[in-house]
Design a protein around this motif. Structure first.
Motif, PDB file in Angstrom:
ATOM      1  N   LEU A   9       0.858  -1.187   0.000  1.00  0.00           N
ATOM      2  CA  LEU A   9       0.000   0.000   0.000  1.00  0.00           C
ATOM      3  C   LEU A   9       0.888   1.228   0.000  1.00  0.00           C
ATOM      4  O   LEU A   9       1.791   1.351   0.829  1.00  0.00           O
ATOM      5  N   THR A  10       0.642   2.159  -0.918  1.00  0.00           N
ATOM      6  CA  THR A  10       1.440   3.376  -0.997  1.00  0.00           C
ATOM      7  C   THR A  10       1.015   4.369   0.084  1.00  0.00           C
ATOM      8  O   THR A  10      -0.011   4.192   0.748  1.00  0.00           O
ATOM      9  N   ARG A  11       1.782   5.429   0.218  1.00  0.00           N
ATOM     10  CA  ARG A  11       1.478   6.443   1.236  1.00  0.00           C
ATOM     11  C   ARG A  11       0.130   7.107   0.984  1.00  0.00           C
ATOM     12  O   ARG A  11      -0.552   7.537   1.928  1.00  0.00           O
ATOM     13  N   ASP A  12      -0.289   7.170  -0.288  1.00  0.00           N
ATOM     14  CA  ASP A  12      -1.575   7.795  -0.596  1.00  0.00           C
ATOM     15  C   ASP A  12      -2.674   6.759  -0.846  1.00  0.00           C
ATOM     16  O   ASP A  12      -3.684   7.043  -1.482  1.00  0.00           O
ATOM     17  N   GLY A  13      -2.488   5.537  -0.315  1.00  0.00           N
ATOM     18  CA  GLY A  13      -3.571   4.565  -0.288  1.00  0.00           C
ATOM     19  C   GLY A  13      -3.844   3.792  -1.562  1.00  0.00           C
ATOM     20  O   GLY A  13      -4.936   3.256  -1.739  1.00  0.00           O
ATOM     21  N   LYS A  14      -2.846   3.689  -2.448  1.00  0.00           N
ATOM     22  CA  LYS A  14      -2.995   2.898  -3.668  1.00  0.00           C
ATOM     23  C   LYS A  14      -2.212   1.589  -3.500  1.00  0.00           C
ATOM     24  O   LYS A  14      -1.237   1.523  -2.748  1.00  0.00           O
ATOM     25  N   THR A  27       4.379   7.998  -2.459  1.00  0.00           N
ATOM     26  CA  THR A  27       3.086   8.064  -3.135  1.00  0.00           C
ATOM     27  C   THR A  27       3.170   7.300  -4.450  1.00  0.00           C
ATOM     28  O   THR A  27       4.267   6.985  -4.944  1.00  0.00           O
ATOM     29  N   GLU A  75      -3.492  -3.118   6.923  1.00  0.00           N
ATOM     30  CA  GLU A  75      -3.956  -1.802   6.471  1.00  0.00           C
ATOM     31  C   GLU A  75      -4.307  -1.799   4.982  1.00  0.00           C
ATOM     32  O   GLU A  75      -5.046  -0.941   4.504  1.00  0.00           O
ATOM     33  N   VAL A  76      -3.784  -2.767   4.229  1.00  0.00           N
ATOM     34  CA  VAL A  76      -4.043  -2.837   2.788  1.00  0.00           C
ATOM     35  C   VAL A  76      -5.415  -3.443   2.470  1.00  0.00           C
ATOM     36  O   VAL A  76      -5.939  -3.276   1.365  1.00  0.00           O
ATOM     37  N   GLN A 134      -8.605  -1.425   0.887  1.00  0.00           N
ATOM     38  CA  GLN A 134      -8.378  -1.024  -0.504  1.00  0.00           C
ATOM     39  C   GLN A 134      -8.309  -2.239  -1.415  1.00  0.00           C
ATOM     40  O   GLN A 134      -8.752  -2.203  -2.567  1.00  0.00           O
TER      41      GLN A 134
END
Length: 276
Positions: free
Chosen positions: A65-70, A93, A140-141, A144
């Protein structure tokens, strides 16, 4: 009228085809490890599509998961080895990650290859094939991941979840119960006693407690026919990683393995699926 010799020849080949079609060699599932990563840069669209072109039964990718939630496909915790930037994937990001060239390190023909997102890879899955998604980060992933899978339009049997972290995988199975979930592990051998840390019953029991659908085991002396048979009897098919030697693959198939993860899916498909 056909001669007796000709009729015998036809009978022989018909029998051989029947045996081949029902052989365990034809039934084993071949999974492209990070795509066709022996020849193309791992976890890229080029690698994934090359595995599909070589008719791989399935493809495995790693996700963060990237810092901006992708969600992106990447194996290492940082982008140093492949992208040249010594920074954690989760601290960057998507836009920052996609400035990195993740193809040139493998071969000049892949220069300017970019880190793909999970939705991009999901769209490559052909009918009748499936994608193994290895969760490299934590739970956390999962929200999404659920959203990306729902938006993809792919059926539940076209994706499967795998991962080392037991608690994350347990939560993944609870959140996405329709997807197959396989627990990944490699059992280490004690250097002094030469014994392995746990026996087969330990992993089978833990997997059953979490309602997992199978096991995905690193290849070493722990992986025996007895373990595979015990797991299968408990309703837990066993996959193995990472096998690039045909002799090892044939040995594992004879032991009853369900699937083989390999950097060379083309080679393994040629070896095991010629009769299809």
């Amino acid at each position: 009228m056909p001669s007796m010799r000709y009729l015998c020849f036809l009978s022989f080949w018909a029998g051989l085809m029947i045996v081949s079609a029902t052989s365990p060699l034809a039934a084993v599932e071949i999974v492209g490890h990070r795509g066709a990563s022996h020849d193309a840069p791992e976890n890229t669209l080029s690698s994934v599509n090359l595995a599909w072109e070589r008719n791989s039964d399935a493809v495995e990718i790693d996700i963060y998961l990237t810092r901006d939630g992708k969600i992106v496909a990447f194996h290492d915790k940082t982008t140093k080895r492949i992208g040249g930037r010594d920074q954690k994937v989760g601290d960057q990001t998507l836009a920052e990650l996609q400035t990195l060239d993740v193809g040139a390190w493998k071969n000049a023909q892949y220069r300017n290859e970019r880190i793909p997102t999970l939705p991009q890879i999901l769209q490559t899955i052909p009918a009748g094939k499936r994608l193994f998604i290895e969760i490299k980060c934590g739970p956390e992933v999962l929200p999404q991941l659920k959203a990306d899978l729902a938006a993809s339009g792919k059926t539940a049997d076209q994706t499967a979840l795998i991962g080392f972290d037991y608690d994350t995988m347990r939560k993944a199975k609870e959140l996405l119960p329709d997807l197959k979930a396989y627990w990944v592990f490699m059992v280490k051998q004690n250097k002094v006693t030469r014994k392995f840390e746990h026996n087969a019953d330990y992993y089978i029991q833990k997997a059953k407690e979490a309602n997992f659908d199978g096991l995905d085991v690193g290849y070493n002396g722990f992986l025996t026919a007895d373990f595979i048979q015990k797991s299968a009897a408990a309703g837990l098919p066993v996959f193995v990683w990472t096998i690039n030697d045909v002799k090892d693959a044939k040995k594992l198939v004879e032991m009853g393995i369900t699937g083989i993860t390999t950097d060379r899916p083309g080679l393994m498909m040629e070896t095991f699926k010629q009769a299809e």
